[in-house]
Design an enzyme around this catalytic site. Structure first.
Site, mmCIF file in Angstrom:
data_model
loop_
_atom_site.group_PDB
_atom_site.id
_atom_site.type_symbol
_atom_site.label_atom_id
_atom_site.label_comp_id
_atom_site.label_asym_id
_atom_site.label_seq_id
_atom_site.Cartn_x
_atom_site.Cartn_y
_atom_site.Cartn_z
ATOM 1 C CG ASP A 83 -1.855 -1.213 1.217
ATOM 2 O OD1 ASP A 83 -2.221 -1.695 0.125
ATOM 3 O OD2 ASP A 83 -2.167 -1.702 2.322
ATOM 4 C CD GLN A 136 0.761 -8.954 -2.514
ATOM 5 O OE1 GLN A 136 1.450 -9.618 -3.271
ATOM 6 N NE2 GLN A 136 -0.493 -8.656 -2.777
ATOM 7 N N GLY A 189 -4.640 -4.315 -3.727
ATOM 8 C CA GLY A 189 -5.622 -3.295 -4.074
ATOM 9 C C GLY A 189 -4.832 -2.065 -4.457
ATOM 10 C CG HIS A 190 -2.118 -2.118 -6.944
ATOM 11 N ND1 HIS A 190 -1.216 -2.700 -7.803
ATOM 12 C CD2 HIS A 190 -1.861 -2.650 -5.723
ATOM 13 C CE1 HIS A 190 -0.455 -3.561 -7.121
ATOM 14 N NE2 HIS A 190 -0.843 -3.546 -5.861
ATOM 15 C CE LYS A 232 2.303 -2.496 -4.289
ATOM 16 N NZ LYS A 232 2.057 -2.094 -2.891
HETATM 17 P P1 GDP Z 1 -0.786 0.267 -3.551
HETATM 18 O O1 GDP Z 1 -1.393 -0.995 -3.064
HETATM 19 O O2 GDP Z 1 0.668 0.341 -3.294
HETATM 20 O O3 GDP Z 1 -1.135 0.583 -4.980
HETATM 21 O O4 GDP Z 1 -1.450 1.443 -2.665
HETATM 22 P P2 GDP Z 1 -3.005 1.578 -2.269
HETATM 23 O O5 GDP Z 1 -3.759 2.035 -3.451
HETATM 24 O O6 GDP Z 1 -3.486 0.371 -1.566
HETATM 25 O O7 GDP Z 1 -2.906 2.688 -1.143
HETATM 26 C C1 GDP Z 1 -2.387 3.952 -1.395
HETATM 27 C C2 GDP Z 1 -3.472 4.997 -1.074
HETATM 28 O O8 GDP Z 1 -2.889 6.280 -1.018
HETATM 29 C C3 GDP Z 1 -4.536 5.095 -2.156
HETATM 30 O O9 GDP Z 1 -5.753 5.476 -1.552
HETATM 31 C C4 GDP Z 1 -4.028 6.213 -3.059
HETATM 32 O O10 GDP Z 1 -5.064 6.891 -3.763
HETATM 33 C C5 GDP Z 1 -3.401 7.128 -2.044
HETATM 34 N N1 GDP Z 1 -2.241 7.908 -2.510
HETATM 35 C C6 GDP Z 1 -1.249 7.529 -3.360
HETATM 36 N N2 GDP Z 1 -0.308 8.492 -3.429
HETATM 37 C C7 GDP Z 1 -0.709 9.486 -2.611
HETATM 38 C C8 GDP Z 1 -0.144 10.743 -2.211
HETATM 39 O O11 GDP Z 1 0.941 11.132 -2.624
HETATM 40 N N3 GDP Z 1 -0.856 11.485 -1.301
HETATM 41 C C9 GDP Z 1 -2.053 11.074 -0.792
HETATM 42 N N4 GDP Z 1 -2.658 11.869 0.086
HETATM 43 N N5 GDP Z 1 -2.604 9.904 -1.134
HETATM 44 C C10 GDP Z 1 -1.939 9.115 -2.022
HETATM 45 P P1 IMO Z 2 -0.935 -4.244 -2.181
HETATM 46 O O1 IMO Z 2 -0.482 -4.797 -3.503
HETATM 47 C C1 IMO Z 2 -0.981 -4.653 2.169
HETATM 48 C C2 IMO Z 2 -0.980 -8.728 3.756
HETATM 49 C C3 IMO Z 2 -2.224 -9.147 4.491
HETATM 50 C C4 IMO Z 2 -1.623 -10.111 5.500
HETATM 51 C C5 IMO Z 2 -0.530 -10.803 4.679
HETATM 52 C C6 IMO Z 2 -0.925 -12.151 4.105
HETATM 53 O O2 IMO Z 2 -2.229 -3.522 -2.256
HETATM 54 O O3 IMO Z 2 0.161 -3.455 -1.544
HETATM 55 P P2 IMO Z 2 -2.462 -12.848 2.067
HETATM 56 O O4 IMO Z 2 -3.940 -12.613 1.822
HETATM 57 O O5 IMO Z 2 -1.592 -12.299 0.999
HETATM 58 O O6 IMO Z 2 -2.156 -14.284 2.375
HETATM 59 O O7 IMO Z 2 -2.161 -12.044 3.429
HETATM 60 O O8 IMO Z 2 -0.203 -9.903 3.629
HETATM 61 N N1 IMO Z 2 -1.204 -8.222 2.380
HETATM 62 C C7 IMO Z 2 -1.167 -6.923 2.051
HETATM 63 N N2 IMO Z 2 -1.001 -5.827 2.822
HETATM 64 N N3 IMO Z 2 -1.109 -4.519 0.827
HETATM 65 C C8 IMO Z 2 -1.253 -5.615 0.035
HETATM 66 O O9 IMO Z 2 -1.232 -5.553 -1.305
HETATM 67 C C9 IMO Z 2 -1.334 -6.884 0.649
HETATM 68 N N4 IMO Z 2 -1.490 -8.145 0.190
HETATM 69 C C10 IMO Z 2 -1.396 -8.955 1.257
HETATM 70 O O10 IMO Z 2 -2.859 -8.056 5.116
HETATM 71 O O11 IMO Z 2 -0.995 -9.397 6.522
HETATM 72 MG MG MG Z 3 -2.926 -1.671 -1.786
#
Ligand code: GDP
Ligand code: IMO
Ligand code: MG
Length: 429
Positions: free
Chosen positions: A13, A224, A40-41, A16
């Site tokens: 998270d 991840q 979840g991206h 990415k």
């Molecule tokens: P990922 O799994 O690495 O793609 O990241 P996620 O989408 O799960 O979580 C990142 C969260 O931060 C999302 O809600 C994005 O919309 C948000 N986000 C990404 N870059 C920025 C930033 O520079 N500032 C803020 N405030 N939010 C951001």
């Molecule tokens: P993105 O790509 C954050 C964590 C879960 C748990 C562990 C194992 O959005 O960054 P799993 O279901 O993979 O067997 O769970 O890994 N986990 C993540 N945490 N971002 C993710 O993906 C994750 N994918 C798995 O919360 O701790």
């Molecule tokens: Mg994510």
């Protein structure tokens, strides 16, 4: 020509999805190489938010998106995602999406086993996403998995399910005290999914290799983060695949010589979802403030993310494990308004200073972070587009990260939207 791998440096998270969407403009093909719908991206474009779980985050830039052999795919979720994109005006055809014939399928028993095991573990649970990821990779390793090439062949699929289900139902019923699954139900549902997805299935290793020969640019999208890697993360509180850059090769079917750059995505602070050690975690108002301002809720499960200060012990670990060429810092805007900021530079353990990330969970859980304190800034920085215009204290914070990580920052993200970004130097141009 550049072929770039994007990886998370922390516990997922990091942002990415945003960076992949941003850089996809300059790439021809975007490939995901591991994980499944545990990811979840999030992308925000023209005020609209999109979350992708399986389809690479290059889809909004209308690039060719490939699902690598290293992924595990829940076919129902993939179909849902295709329908979701269609409802948002993005029709994903065979020219835009290709699925590796060697990617593995997540079956209903994988999800059920994932849930039942977590239930059984009680407070020792991993905190998985419950999507069947671990049980599916487990079957791949024990050679009981079902690949797309078998899934879309009704006869082969049915034979495989028949044999495997007998064992799974025994395990579900007798060991996990869970409900057994019905063979016909699975076949009915899964043959529908197979029919819908079959046209997308191909040899993506060939597609990538041809594209590289034609001088096209590839973007590899990690899921991840480095510290959720099955080998190098906080085992057993990890996911079930290799999340580090090296796996872009195995998970997409290319050799290491094709990769030119690796960009590590670093959230300006640290978050973690699920259980497991987190040395710089905050349990106070500052942690709550970051959680609220950063809207730190899981994009897949909606769980509240644990928050803490930036940890450069794990950052240095990520630099080495991925051979990072540069960093992209995200969510710097969230730290605005903090009177001071802390950066963890090492751990104190048993009277000694540790500069490297320990393998033992007992050691890691007993580590106390050693902090350096820097002054914060109060200005809203989300509208800034040039590094020179950032408050001096924000620049000092970034400079210190570069020094401690011994790696340069190439991108700074100041908000969720695609354009809320400073690109110091574009890795593709
Ligand atoms: P990922 O799994 O690495 O793609 O990241 P996620 O989408 O799960 O979580 C990142 C969260 O931060 C999302 O809600 C994005 O919309 C948000 N986000 C990404 N870059 C920025 C930033 O520079 N500032 C803020 N405030 N939010 C951001
Ligand atoms: P993105 O790509 C954050 C964590 C879960 C748990 C562990 C194992 O959005 O960054 P799993 O279901 O993979 O067997 O769970 O890994 N986990 C993540 N945490 N971002 C993710 O993906 C994750 N994918 C798995 O919360 O701790
Ligand atoms: Mg994510």
């Amino acid at each position: 020509m550049a072929n770039i791998v994007i990886v998370g440096t922390q516990w997922g998270d990091e942002g990415k999805g945003k960076v992949v969407d941003l850089l996809a403009e300059f790439a021809d093909i975007v490939v995901r190489f591991q994980g499944g719908n545990n990811a979840g991206h999030t992308m925000v474009v023209n005020g609209k938010q999109f979350i992708s779980h399986l389809i690479p985050s290059g889809i909004l830039q209308k690039k060719i998106c490939l699902i690598g052999n290293g992924m595990v795919i829940d076919p129902a979720v993939l179909i849902e995602e295709l329908d979701y994109l269609k409802s948002k005006g993005i029709d994903v055809g065979q020219d835009k999406l290709m699925i590796s014939e060697k990617a593995h399928i997540i079956m209903p028993y994988h999800k059920q086993i994932d849930h039942a095991r977590e239930r059984m573990k009680g407070d020792k649970k991993i905190g998985t996403t419950g999507r069947g990821i671990g049980p599916s990779y487990e079957d791949k390793a024990t050679r009981r998995g079902i690949r797309f090439v078998d899934f879309i062949d009704p006869e082969v699929f049915s034979k495989k399910v028949k044999t495997i289900l007998e064992e799974k139902n025994f395990y579900l019923k007798e060991y996990l005290s869970s409900e057994p699954l019905d063979f016909d139900d699975i076949i009915d549902k899964y043959s529908e999914y197979a029919e819908r997805l079959a046209p997308f299935v191909t040899n993506i290793s060939l597609v990538i290799s041809r594209a590289i020969k034609e001088g096209k640019q590839i973007l590899f999208e990690g899921a991840q983060g480095t510290h959720l890697d099955i080998d190098h993360g906080t085992y057993p509180y990890v996911t079930s695949s290799n999340t580090i850059a090296g796996n872009a090769c195995a998970g997409a079917g290319i050799g290491p010589k094709e990769i030119t750059d690796v960009i590590g995505i670093v959230k300006a602070y640290t978050t973690r979802v699920g259980q497991g050690p987190f040395p710089s975690e905050l349990f106070d108002e500052t942690g709550d403030r970051i959680q609220e301002k950063g809207v730190e809720f899981g994009a897949t499960t909606g769980r509240r993310r644990r928050c803490g200060w930036l940890d450069t012990v794990i950052l240095r670990n990520a630099v080495r494990l991925n051979s990072l060429s540069s960093l992209a810092i995200t969510k710097l805007d969230v730290l605005g308004g903090q009177e001071f900021l802390k950066i963890c530079t090492g751990y104190e353990y048993d009277g000694k200073i540790l500069n490297d990330f320990p393998a033992s969970l007992n050691v890691l859980s007993a580590c106390k972070p050693i902090y350096e304190t820097l002054p914060g800034w109060s200005e809203d920085i989300s509208n800034i587009r040039r590094i020179e215009d950032l408050p001096q204290n924000a620049r000092n914070y970034l400079n210190r990260i570069e020094e401690l990580a011994e790696t340069l920052i190439q991108i700074i993200s100041l908000g969720p939207a695609r354009d809320e970004t400073i690109i110091i130097s574009n890795p593709y141009t």
